[in-house]
Write a protein that holds these residues in place. Sequence first.
Motif, PDB file in Angstrom:
ATOM      1  N   ALA A 128      27.915  39.465  28.995  1.00 53.85           N
ATOM      2  CA  ALA A 128      29.125  39.453  29.815  1.00 53.85           C
ATOM      3  C   ALA A 128      28.843  39.828  31.260  1.00 53.85           C
ATOM      4  O   ALA A 128      29.755  40.132  32.008  1.00 53.85           O
ATOM      5  CB  ALA A 128      30.150  40.411  29.209  1.00 53.85           C
ATOM      6  N   GLY A 129      27.568  39.841  31.664  1.00 52.61           N
ATOM      7  CA  GLY A 129      27.223  40.209  33.035  1.00 52.61           C
ATOM      8  C   GLY A 129      27.580  39.098  34.008  1.00 52.61           C
ATOM      9  O   GLY A 129      27.988  38.017  33.597  1.00 52.61           O
ATOM     10  N   PRO A 130      27.426  39.363  35.315  1.00 52.43           N
ATOM     11  CA  PRO A 130      27.841  38.378  36.307  1.00 52.43           C
ATOM     12  C   PRO A 130      27.115  37.040  36.188  1.00 52.43           C
ATOM     13  O   PRO A 130      27.689  35.998  36.464  1.00 52.43           O
ATOM     14  CB  PRO A 130      27.524  39.050  37.646  1.00 52.43           C
ATOM     15  N   LYS A 149      28.729  33.584  29.558  1.00 53.70           N
ATOM     16  CA  LYS A 149      29.820  33.836  28.632  1.00 53.70           C
ATOM     17  C   LYS A 149      30.852  32.717  28.593  1.00 53.70           C
ATOM     18  O   LYS A 149      31.460  32.466  27.568  1.00 53.70           O
ATOM     19  CB  LYS A 149      30.497  35.160  28.971  1.00 53.70           C
ATOM     20  N   THR A 206      28.709  44.333  29.853  1.00 52.21           N
ATOM     21  CA  THR A 206      29.198  43.776  31.115  1.00 52.21           C
ATOM     22  C   THR A 206      28.121  43.802  32.186  1.00 52.21           C
ATOM     23  O   THR A 206      28.313  43.308  33.289  1.00 52.21           O
ATOM     24  CB  THR A 206      30.426  44.538  31.640  1.00 52.21           C
ATOM     25  N   GLN A 262      35.850  29.639  35.428  1.00 52.28           N
ATOM     26  CA  GLN A 262      36.452  30.912  35.783  1.00 52.28           C
ATOM     27  C   GLN A 262      37.718  31.153  34.986  1.00 52.28           C
ATOM     28  O   GLN A 262      38.036  32.285  34.645  1.00 52.28           O
ATOM     29  CB  GLN A 262      36.763  30.951  37.288  1.00 52.28           C
ATOM     30  N   ASP A 297      38.154  34.566  33.208  1.00 49.48           N
ATOM     31  CA  ASP A 297      39.289  35.433  33.521  1.00 49.48           C
ATOM     32  C   ASP A 297      40.063  35.779  32.256  1.00 49.48           C
ATOM     33  O   ASP A 297      40.498  36.918  32.068  1.00 49.48           O
ATOM     34  CB  ASP A 297      40.232  34.742  34.514  1.00 49.48           C
ATOM     35  N   GLU A 324      38.169  38.470  30.569  1.00 48.17           N
ATOM     36  CA  GLU A 324      38.244  39.769  31.251  1.00 48.17           C
ATOM     37  C   GLU A 324      39.615  40.389  31.086  1.00 48.17           C
ATOM     38  O   GLU A 324      39.732  41.605  30.916  1.00 48.17           O
ATOM     39  CB  GLU A 324      37.890  39.604  32.737  1.00 48.17           C
ATOM     40  N   ARG A 325      40.629  39.564  31.133  1.00 48.10           N
ATOM     41  CA  ARG A 325      41.972  40.131  31.040  1.00 48.10           C
ATOM     42  C   ARG A 325      42.290  40.575  29.622  1.00 48.10           C
ATOM     43  O   ARG A 325      42.840  41.641  29.401  1.00 48.10           O
ATOM     44  CB  ARG A 325      42.997  39.106  31.527  1.00 48.10           C
ATOM     45  N   VAL A 347      40.086  40.980  26.819  1.00 49.32           N
ATOM     46  CA  VAL A 347      39.167  41.881  26.135  1.00 49.32           C
ATOM     47  C   VAL A 347      38.854  43.127  26.959  1.00 49.32           C
ATOM     48  O   VAL A 347      38.885  44.238  26.452  1.00 49.32           O
ATOM     49  CB  VAL A 347      37.857  41.128  25.796  1.00 49.32           C
ATOM     50  N   LEU A 348      38.548  42.951  28.257  1.00 51.13           N
ATOM     51  CA  LEU A 348      38.214  44.118  29.073  1.00 51.13           C
ATOM     52  C   LEU A 348      39.464  44.824  29.563  1.00 51.13           C
ATOM     53  O   LEU A 348      39.521  46.045  29.618  1.00 51.13           O
ATOM     54  CB  LEU A 348      37.358  43.697  30.274  1.00 51.13           C
ATOM     55  N   TRP A 357      44.531  38.089  40.648  1.00 51.68           N
ATOM     56  CA  TRP A 357      44.704  39.375  39.974  1.00 51.68           C
ATOM     57  C   TRP A 357      43.627  40.391  40.331  1.00 51.68           C
ATOM     58  O   TRP A 357      43.819  41.590  40.184  1.00 51.68           O
ATOM     59  CB  TRP A 357      44.763  39.180  38.461  1.00 51.68           C
ATOM     60  N   TYR A 412      31.697  49.744  30.921  1.00 45.46           N
ATOM     61  CA  TYR A 412      32.851  49.401  31.755  1.00 45.46           C
ATOM     62  C   TYR A 412      34.030  50.317  31.492  1.00 45.46           C
ATOM     63  O   TYR A 412      35.008  50.306  32.221  1.00 45.46           O
ATOM     64  CB  TYR A 412      33.252  47.946  31.521  1.00 45.46           C
ATOM     65  N   THR A 469      29.968  43.016  36.329  1.00 43.47           N
ATOM     66  CA  THR A 469      31.233  42.393  36.691  1.00 43.47           C
ATOM     67  C   THR A 469      32.368  43.385  36.789  1.00 43.47           C
ATOM     68  O   THR A 469      33.495  43.023  37.085  1.00 43.47           O
ATOM     69  CB  THR A 469      31.640  41.361  35.631  1.00 43.47           C
ATOM     70  N   LEU A 501      33.365  29.128  42.353  1.00 43.97           N
ATOM     71  CA  LEU A 501      34.633  28.435  42.293  1.00 43.97           C
ATOM     72  C   LEU A 501      34.699  27.290  43.289  1.00 43.97           C
ATOM     73  O   LEU A 501      35.648  26.522  43.296  1.00 43.97           O
ATOM     74  CB  LEU A 501      35.773  29.421  42.549  1.00 43.97           C
TER      75      LEU A 501
END
Lengths: 421, 282, 281
Positions: free
Chosen positions: A179-181, A185, A229, A369, A373, A376-377, A379-380, C52, C141, C229, C245
Amino acid sequence: MRNTKKTLAGALLAMTALIGSANAQVLFWSNQAVPVEETQKMREQVLKGFDGVDFQAQDPGPFITRIEAEAKAGSGAIGVVGALHGELSTYPDDWMDLSDIDLGAVKPSPAFMELGKLGTSEQKYLPWMQANYVMAANKQALQYLPEGADINALTYDQLIAWAKNMAEQTGSPKFGFPAGPKGLKHRFFQGFLLPAFTASEVTKFRSPEAETAWNKFKELWQYTNPASTNYDFMQEPLLTGDVWVAFDHIARLGEAFNQKPDDFVAFPAPAGPKGRAFMPVLAGLAIPKWAPDPAKSKELVKYMMQPETQVATLLATNFFPTTDAPLPADLPASARALGPAVATMTSAPDALPALLPVGLGDLGGQFNQAYTDTFERIVLGNQDVRQVLDQQAEVLRKIMVDAKAPCWTPDAASEGPCPVE
Amino acid sequence: MTDVASNDQPQAVAEVSRAGRFVFVAGTVLMCAWVLVPIYLLLVNALSSPAQVTGFPKTGLPGFDFGSLQFFIGFSGVAKALWNSVLVAVLTMVFAIGIGAPAGYALSRFDFPGKSAFRLLVLMTRAFPLPLLALPIAVMFIQVGLDDTPIGLALVHTTLAIPFAVLITFSIFSGIPVELEEAAWTLGCNRAQAFQRVVLPLVLPGIAASAIFAFTISWNEVFAASVLTVQNRTLTAFLLQSLNVSPLHLKFAGGAALVVPALLFIFAVRKYLFAMWGIANR
Amino acid sequence: MPQRALPYLLLLPATLFLLVFFLYPFVQIAVLAFSDGQSFTLEHFQTMVGHWKFPATFWNTILLAAIVVPIQLVMALAMASVVMRLKTGRNTILYIFTIPLGLSDLAAGIIWLAIFEQSGFLNSLLVSLGIVGKPILFLGYQNIWVIFIAVVLAEVWRATAIVMVILVSGMGLIPKEYYEAAEVFGASPWQRFRKVTLPMLRPSLQTALILRTIAAFEVFAVVVALGGTTLPVLVGETYNWQFNLRDPNVAAAYALVILAISIAATLVYLRVLRVPKGATI
C-alpha cells in the motif's frame, strides 16, 4: 588566486564545448528495470548482442517529462520507449506504426498484439514482456493455514482465516500488502478483489457485491501489518520477516526467492464468489514519431522480440516472454517458483482474467486514483463503505464519460462509454 | 589586580567556569554524536552483506562485506557519470558566485527603485517546485541545442543556487561597514581597487558558504538532471533515482557512495568559512 | 563614475539569468493554473481545494515547517556559538556539523528509515537492552503523530547544517571588541549573546530563516521515505497530480499555493528582521 580561477573557468568552458557530443546510439528510454541490478543486467546481458544502444531507466516523473518535452519540441533523443501498457496508452498519438517490422518466426501472443493497437488500427507498440501478481508466503506461515485449505486454491475467506490465525498465534499481524506510494495496489483492486466478487472491473463498482468485497478486505486489513502503507516492494518485508504472507507483482517478489529460495513458496491469488480473478501486467516497446533514427529503432525492437533476448529479459527482470520462446531448464530460483504459480492461476478452472484498461488515454492515472482513493477512504480512513462507493462511482463515471472508453473484459462490451451502474 | 581579590572570589569563579566548561564540552560532544551516529549507521549498512541489512536485530557493527560497494564501482558508466556530476557542480559554483556576488553587493550598498522586486524575484526561484519547471525548460533546451550538455544543466542548477549566493553575500556585505571602503577611497584607491583589496577578503566566508551550497545543490539534484541529460548523465540521474526501488543493501551502498565527493568538497572549503576571523580581531 | 547606473549594472547578470531560466518557464506553468486552454478559470483551484486530501496536505506542510524551523534555528545558533567559542579542533567540529549538507534528502530519508523501521536500528537497540520484548511498529499509519515526530527528527538532523553555515559565515564578522566591551561591563555569556550576537547577526538570520522556511514548505523525500502515503504534503500532491493523475493544471495550482505561502513567510521575516540601513551610499 583569482587569475588561476579565471583560467580554470576558461578551460572548463572550453572542455564543455567538446563534451556533450552525441553518438550514434539508440536511446532506449524505459521505466521498467529501474532497480539498479536489473538495469545492470539489461545493459550487460540482455542488450549485449545489439551494437549501439544506451539503456536508461527512469523514475516516472523524469520519464514522462522527457517524453512530453520531446513531443512538444517535435524532436529529441529518444529512440525506443519501453513502458507498461498503462503509460503507453496515455500517448497513443506519439507512437509510430510498427506493423512493418518483420518478426519472422517469432509469434507474440495475439491477445497482447491486440492490446498493442491501443484501440486504433495501427500497431502502436509490440508486447515486450509480461508479468502477473501472485502471493508469496514464508514457509513458517504454512502451519497456520485453516483446515482443509489448499494453498493453490484459496478463497478470500480462507485467506482471512489464515491471516487471523497468524496474527493471534504469533502476536503480531503477518499479512502484508503493497500500500506504499509506489505500490501497485490499484491493480489489486481493479483486477483481483473487485472482479472476484462482482465479475466486473468498472460497471459493478458500487454494487452490493462490491460492498461485500470491500468489507472482506477491511476484515483482512485487521490482520495486516500496518507498516504496509510504507511498502512498495514486498520482497523486503518478506526478507526481514516483518511479513509472512504477501501479495505483489512477481518482479517485486523475486528478490526474496533469490536470496532465500528455501524459505518461501509462491501460490495463486485467492478466489471470490465469482472466480479467481487476475490481471496480467504487460510491458511494450514503442517508437516515438520523432525518433532520430527510426530504422535503427525498429532493429532494436525486433532484437528485443527474439527468443534469446526474451529469455535473457526474464533472467534480468523476472518478467516472462510475450512470445512462445522456449524457456531453459536452469532458471533462477525466483523464476522457478513464480512461473508455476502464475501458470496455476491463469489455467485454474475458476480463472477470471481481468484486462488492463484500454482507451483511457490521459485519464488512466485518474482511473487508478479512483480505486486507490476508495481504498484509502474505506480501509485507512474507516469511512462508510456505501457512501464512499457512491461518491467514487460518480468520479469513475465522469472519467469514463470524459475518456469515451468502452468496456473491456471482464465487463461486457458496451456501446459508448462504459457505464457505472 | 590579582592581589586585590579576596579569598572566596577566585574559588567561586573557578567552580563556575569548571561547571560551565563541563556543560560546554558535554553539549559539544552530544551535538557531534547527534550528527555522526546516523552517518555511521549508513556506513554500517553500506558495508554489510544483504542478509545483515535485512536481518534483525541489527548489531550496529559493519559486516565488512564490500559486495554492495563493489557493485557500484563495477556499474558500467559510473566513472563517466561521476565526471559529469563534478563538471556540472563546478560550473554551477562558478556561475552562481560570479552572478550572485555582485548582486549581493548591490543589494547591501545601494538603495534604488526595484530593490524589493529583485529580492522577491530571487526568492521566488526557490519557492516553486523545479519538477514542474523542468518541462518548459526541457522544451526550450531541445529547441536551442542546449539539450544533454553539462553547461545546460549547470545553468539550471545555477538558477537554484543563485538565491543562496545573492542572499548570503548580501548578509555578509551588510555586516561590513561602508567606512572601510570609504577609508580606502580617501587613501587613493578607486572603487574597484577598494573592493578588491578591502572588501573581498572580508567576504570570503560568504563566498565559501555560497560555494558549498552551489556545489551540494548541484551535486544532489536529481529531477532536472534526469530530464535534461541523456547520454551525458550526472551521477544522480544515472544512479540515485534507481536506488529508491532497488534492494535495501544497494540503497545504502549507493547513498554512501554518493555522499563521499560532497563530503570531500566541504572538507576542502571549511577553513574559508573562518578565513577572516583573524582579520576581525585586528 | 556612473553612480546611478552601478547598482543596476551589478544586478544585470542575475536579473537576465533569472528572467530566462526562471521567469519564462514559470509563466508558462503558472498560466496553466488559471486557464483551461482558452479562458481564465478558477476551476482548477476549486478542484484542488475540494479534493478530500487537500486540508490535511496543507496543514501537514505548514505544521511541519512551523515545528522544524524554530528547532533548527535554536540548534544552529547553539552549534554556531560552540564553533565560535572553540579554539582547538574548531575546523574539525565545524566540518562534522556541516556533514549533513552533503547528503541529498533522499539519502537522509533512507538513513532515518533504517533507524525507525520495524527491523531497524532503534528497535534493535530497544530489544537488545530489554526495554521492549518485541519490535515496536513506529511507522504504522495508525500513529500518525509518531511518523510526524520521526519526520521532524529526520528533517532537523538533515537541514540544520544549512542554517548553521549561513550563521557561521555571519558570526565571524562580529568584531571581538564588542564582546570584550560587554564583558568589561559585566555582561553574562547569555546577555552577551542576546545583546551583541543576535542583533549583529540580523542579516544572516533573515537570510537563513527565509531560505530554510521556503525549503521546509517543499519537504518531500523524507516524508515519503518515512510516511509513505499516510502523510500527504504539498509537493507530494503536486507530483501526484502532475505525473500520476496527468493533470498539469491542478499541479500548477498546488505549486502556486506553495509559492504563495513562501512569499507570505518571506514578507513576515523581512518585516520582523529588518536589516538596518546603515551601510548605504
